[in-house]
Design an enzyme around this catalytic site. Structure first.
Site, PDB file in Angstrom:
ATOM      1  CE  LYS A  62      57.057   5.349   3.169  1.00 27.77           C
ATOM      2  NZ  LYS A  62      55.879   4.702   2.556  1.00 27.77           N
TER       3      LYS A  62
ATOM      4  CG  ASP B 264      54.000   7.508   3.833  1.00 27.91           C
ATOM      5  OD1 ASP B 264      53.526   6.459   3.380  1.00 27.91           O
ATOM      6  OD2 ASP B 264      54.096   7.711   5.056  1.00 27.91           O
TER       7      ASP B 264
HETATM    8  P1  NDP Z   1      48.023  11.932   5.116  1.00 29.21           P
HETATM    9  O1  NDP Z   1      49.117  12.779   5.626  1.00 29.21           O
HETATM   10  O2  NDP Z   1      47.258  12.373   3.924  1.00 29.21           O
HETATM   11  O3  NDP Z   1      46.972  11.606   6.263  1.00 29.21           O
HETATM   12  C1  NDP Z   1      47.359  11.002   7.433  1.00 29.21           C
HETATM   13  C2  NDP Z   1      46.168  10.899   8.355  1.00 29.21           C
HETATM   14  O4  NDP Z   1      46.516  10.099   9.476  1.00 29.21           O
HETATM   15  C3  NDP Z   1      45.744  12.235   8.917  1.00 29.21           C
HETATM   16  O5  NDP Z   1      44.379  12.208   9.181  1.00 29.21           O
HETATM   17  C4  NDP Z   1      46.571  12.317  10.193  1.00 29.21           C
HETATM   18  O6  NDP Z   1      46.032  13.181  11.177  1.00 29.21           O
HETATM   19  C5  NDP Z   1      46.506  10.888  10.659  1.00 29.21           C
HETATM   20  N1  NDP Z   1      47.684  10.600  11.467  1.00 29.21           N
HETATM   21  C6  NDP Z   1      48.978  10.713  11.086  1.00 29.21           C
HETATM   22  N2  NDP Z   1      49.807  10.411  12.084  1.00 29.21           N
HETATM   23  C7  NDP Z   1      49.003  10.106  13.132  1.00 29.21           C
HETATM   24  C8  NDP Z   1      49.258   9.709  14.445  1.00 29.21           C
HETATM   25  N3  NDP Z   1      50.524   9.567  14.890  1.00 29.21           N
HETATM   26  N4  NDP Z   1      48.197   9.441  15.237  1.00 29.21           N
HETATM   27  C9  NDP Z   1      46.919   9.586  14.787  1.00 29.21           C
HETATM   28  N5  NDP Z   1      46.625   9.971  13.537  1.00 29.21           N
HETATM   29  C10 NDP Z   1      47.650  10.224  12.725  1.00 29.21           C
HETATM   30  O7  NDP Z   1      48.703  10.503   4.841  1.00 29.21           O
HETATM   31  P2  NDP Z   1      48.158   9.284   3.962  1.00 29.21           P
HETATM   32  O8  NDP Z   1      46.680   9.251   3.969  1.00 29.21           O
HETATM   33  O9  NDP Z   1      48.876   9.326   2.673  1.00 29.21           O
HETATM   34  O10 NDP Z   1      48.748   8.042   4.768  1.00 29.21           O
HETATM   35  C11 NDP Z   1      47.997   7.320   5.744  1.00 29.21           C
HETATM   36  C12 NDP Z   1      48.610   5.958   5.931  1.00 29.21           C
HETATM   37  O11 NDP Z   1      48.574   5.242   4.699  1.00 29.21           O
HETATM   38  C13 NDP Z   1      50.078   5.929   6.364  1.00 29.21           C
HETATM   39  O12 NDP Z   1      50.295   4.806   7.185  1.00 29.21           O
HETATM   40  C14 NDP Z   1      50.818   5.728   5.052  1.00 29.21           C
HETATM   41  O13 NDP Z   1      52.095   5.171   5.243  1.00 29.21           O
HETATM   42  C15 NDP Z   1      49.869   4.768   4.359  1.00 29.21           C
HETATM   43  N6  NDP Z   1      49.974   4.677   2.907  1.00 29.21           N
HETATM   44  C16 NDP Z   1      49.890   5.781   2.114  1.00 29.21           C
HETATM   45  C17 NDP Z   1      49.949   5.655   0.749  1.00 29.21           C
HETATM   46  C18 NDP Z   1      49.781   6.816  -0.161  1.00 29.21           C
HETATM   47  O14 NDP Z   1      49.757   6.605  -1.362  1.00 29.21           O
HETATM   48  N7  NDP Z   1      49.638   8.036   0.328  1.00 29.21           N
HETATM   49  C19 NDP Z   1      50.164   4.353   0.113  1.00 29.21           C
HETATM   50  C20 NDP Z   1      50.165   3.234   1.026  1.00 29.21           C
HETATM   51  C21 NDP Z   1      50.095   3.424   2.367  1.00 29.21           C
HETATM   52  P3  NDP Z   1      46.741  14.612  11.440  1.00 29.21           P
HETATM   53  O15 NDP Z   1      46.383  15.444  10.254  1.00 29.21           O
HETATM   54  O16 NDP Z   1      46.153  15.083  12.719  1.00 29.21           O
HETATM   55  O17 NDP Z   1      48.220  14.348  11.541  1.00 29.21           O
HETATM   56  O1  2IT Z   2      53.472   3.217   1.566  1.00 31.15           O
HETATM   57  C1  2IT Z   2      53.346   3.352   0.338  1.00 31.15           C
HETATM   58  O2  2IT Z   2      53.183   2.401  -0.420  1.00 31.15           O
HETATM   59  C2  2IT Z   2      53.374   4.720  -0.207  1.00 31.15           C
HETATM   60  N1  2IT Z   2      53.454   5.672   0.561  1.00 31.15           N
HETATM   61  C3  2IT Z   2      53.327   4.941  -1.686  1.00 31.15           C
HETATM   62  C4  2IT Z   2      54.689   4.749  -2.300  1.00 31.15           C
HETATM   63  C5  2IT Z   2      54.806   5.112  -3.741  1.00 31.15           C
HETATM   64  O3  2IT Z   2      55.934   5.031  -4.235  1.00 31.15           O
HETATM   65  O4  2IT Z   2      53.816   5.447  -4.388  1.00 31.15           O
END
Ligand code: NDP
Ligand code: 2IT
Length: 444
Positions: free
Chosen positions: A124, A164
């Site tokens: 990461k 992420d």
């Molecule tokens: P994005 O940046 O696209 O979206 C994040 C969302 O979560 C936004 O709505 C953001 O609001 C909100 N958020 C972030 N930080 C906080 C906080 N501290 N408190 C409240 N709301 C918060 O990220 P993703 O959708 O990609 O990721 C969301 C989650 O999924 C994370 O935990 C990530 O690690 C996990 N994840 C992502 C993957 C991927 O492929 N993208 C894969 C597996 C897991 P705001 O805009 O106001 O910050």
């Molecule tokens: O938390 C996760 O699994 C991710 N943000 C995606 C990682 C990846 O390599 O696609």
């Protein structure tokens, strides 16, 4: 191995890293039994070798804003474990990023990637850079400055980053452009790329879709139909958006979404047209979820989280520790039957205890959100073969992988009373795979 002793050791050695301690503390007690059945693991001190990252890079990132002011941020890449394949995991840009958060994510990623059936180790990275309010040009310059340091540590067979929080298609593309210029190769290092230059179809959708596929598997074990179920989703970014898209397609009713400022409650349910509004709002105009409530005239709670709203299913998809013990009690009191984590470690340890005690369907992120990294793995395969698969092919493979993860969880997590403890199942299945690979490769 005694879980408590290892945890104490890690706390002494790495003080002030609460998220990292939390992630390790969630895993160790669940794998203790399986670990202790193998005395050879203890002699090889497998547990410390698995909990402590192989190496960590940290660097200063210097960039210039649109007014000519120069800024510094910290950049990091954690290479946690590569026993089963190249280090693989996302990059997070968020003001809160620090070593504790990235170490928890890299540790979890190692188990998650082991579950995907694909040959990927865990890693990461990220920066405490805050992308909010930055222009496109500032984002580009920051990504280029970040890659100026990162590029020497990554490669298609060594370490493959992705997105992420705060890092989506736009950022991955800027990062990849700079990587290519520096490394002078076109091998696809980084996943989540644009479709025109090696990206995989379904990668943007994969985490959200995958979480819903996993949820369907869980519901099937209790003969529950998702149609008509009321669902609370948190977040409104990549994961949340495609979770909602799939839920709408399946006839569920999504009533909440959130961002870091608050949450919306739409009693009518979010339909496809409203989802398109959210996608434009978040991905193009980069606005706040409050604007949805203003546009559609529904409820908005500033500073709140959705867990007080009545729902059948909760899919936390924003960030770590966004759902605490009290939230869990409220969800249960309101009749919630299933929680499946789109985000990484969104439920606090107290919340997890509540879910397991109540014996509802509860899937930890390292199983339920593994669809994202799985399609990243499929993107690596397509890049290596220099071809691209159709939407249908990738979606079928994603479904198959989520099914396999569910099977592994039930294999290792089914209790004597028939309840499936997905936390234990995911941890033991992931652990056994990495442990066997480490044992076979010698003391490293
Ligand atoms: P994005 O940046 O696209 O979206 C994040 C969302 O979560 C936004 O709505 C953001 O609001 C909100 N958020 C972030 N930080 C906080 C906080 N501290 N408190 C409240 N709301 C918060 O990220 P993703 O959708 O990609 O990721 C969301 C989650 O999924 C994370 O935990 C990530 O690690 C996990 N994840 C992502 C993957 C991927 O492929 N993208 C894969 C597996 C897991 P705001 O805009 O106001 O910050
Ligand atoms: O938390 C996760 O699994 C991710 N943000 C995606 C990682 C990846 O390599 O696609």
């Amino acid at each position: 191995m005694k879980a408590n002793e290892i945890l104490d050791l890690l706390k002494r050695r790495f003080p002030n890293e609460p998220e990292y301690h939390q992630a390790v503390a969630e895993v160790l007690p669940t794998i203790e039994e399986a670990y202790n059945e193998h005395p050879e693991f203890e002699k090889a001190n497998l547990i410390e070798r698995l909990c402590i990252s192989d190496r960590i890079f940290s660097f200063r990132v210097t960039w210039t804003d649109d007014k000519g002011q120069v800024h510094t941020n910290m950049g990091y890449r954690i290479q946690h474990n590569n026993a089963i394949g190249p280090y693989k995991g996302g990059i997070r840009f968020h003001a809160s990023v620090n070593l504790s958060i990235l170490k928890f994510l890299a540790f979890e990623q190692t188990f998650k990637n082991a579950l995907t059936t694909l040959p990927m180790g865990g890693g990461k990275g990220g920066s405490d850079f805050n992308p909010k309010g930055k222009s496109n040009a500032e984002i580009m310059r920051f990504c280029q400055a970040f890659m100026l340091e990162l590029w020497r540590h990554i490669g298609p067979e060594t370490d493959v980053p992705a997105g992420d929080i705060g890092v989506g298609g736009r950022e991955v593309s800027f990062l990849y452009g700079m990587y290519k210029k520096l490394a002078r190769e076109n091998t696809g290092t980084l996943t989540g790329k644009g479709i025109e230059f090696g990206g995989s179809l379904i990668r943007p959708e994969a985490t959200g879709y995958g979480n819903v596929y996993f949820l369907l598997q869980m519901l099937e074990t209790r003969n529950i139909d998702i149609k008509g179920k009321v669902v609370a989703v948190s977040g409104s970014g990549n994961v949340a958006q495609y979770t909602v898209e799939k839920l709408i397609e399946l006839g569920a009713k999504v009533v909440t979404l959130s961002d870091s400022n608050g949450y919306i409650y739409d009693s009518e349910g979010i339909d496809s047209e409203k989802l398109q509004y959210i996608m434009d709002l978040k991905n193009l105009y980069r606005g706040r979820i409050r604007e949805y409530a203003e546009h559609y005239g529904c409820k908005y709670v500033e500073g709140g989280r959705p867990w007080g709203e009545k729902c059948d299913i909760a899919l936390p998809s924003a960030t770590q520790n966004e759902l605490n013990g009290d939230d869990a009690k409220t969800l249960l009191a309101n009749g919630c039957i299933a929680v499946s984590e789109g985000a990484n470690m969104p439920s606090t340890p107290e919340a997890i205890d509540e879910f397991l005690k109540a014996k509802i369907l509860y899937a930890p992120g390292k199983a339920a959100n593994a669809g994202g990294v799985s399609v990243s793995g499929l993107e690596m395969t397509q890049n290596a073969m220099k071809l691209s698969w159709s939407r249908e092919e990738v979606d079928e493979k994603l479904k198959g992988i989520m099914r396999s993860i569910h099977e592994q969880c039930t294999k290792y997590g089914t209790q004597s009373d028939g309840y499936v403890n997905y936390v234990k199942g995911a941890n033991v299945a992931g652990f056994m795979k990495v442990a066997k690979a480490m044992m076979a490769q010698g003391i490293l």
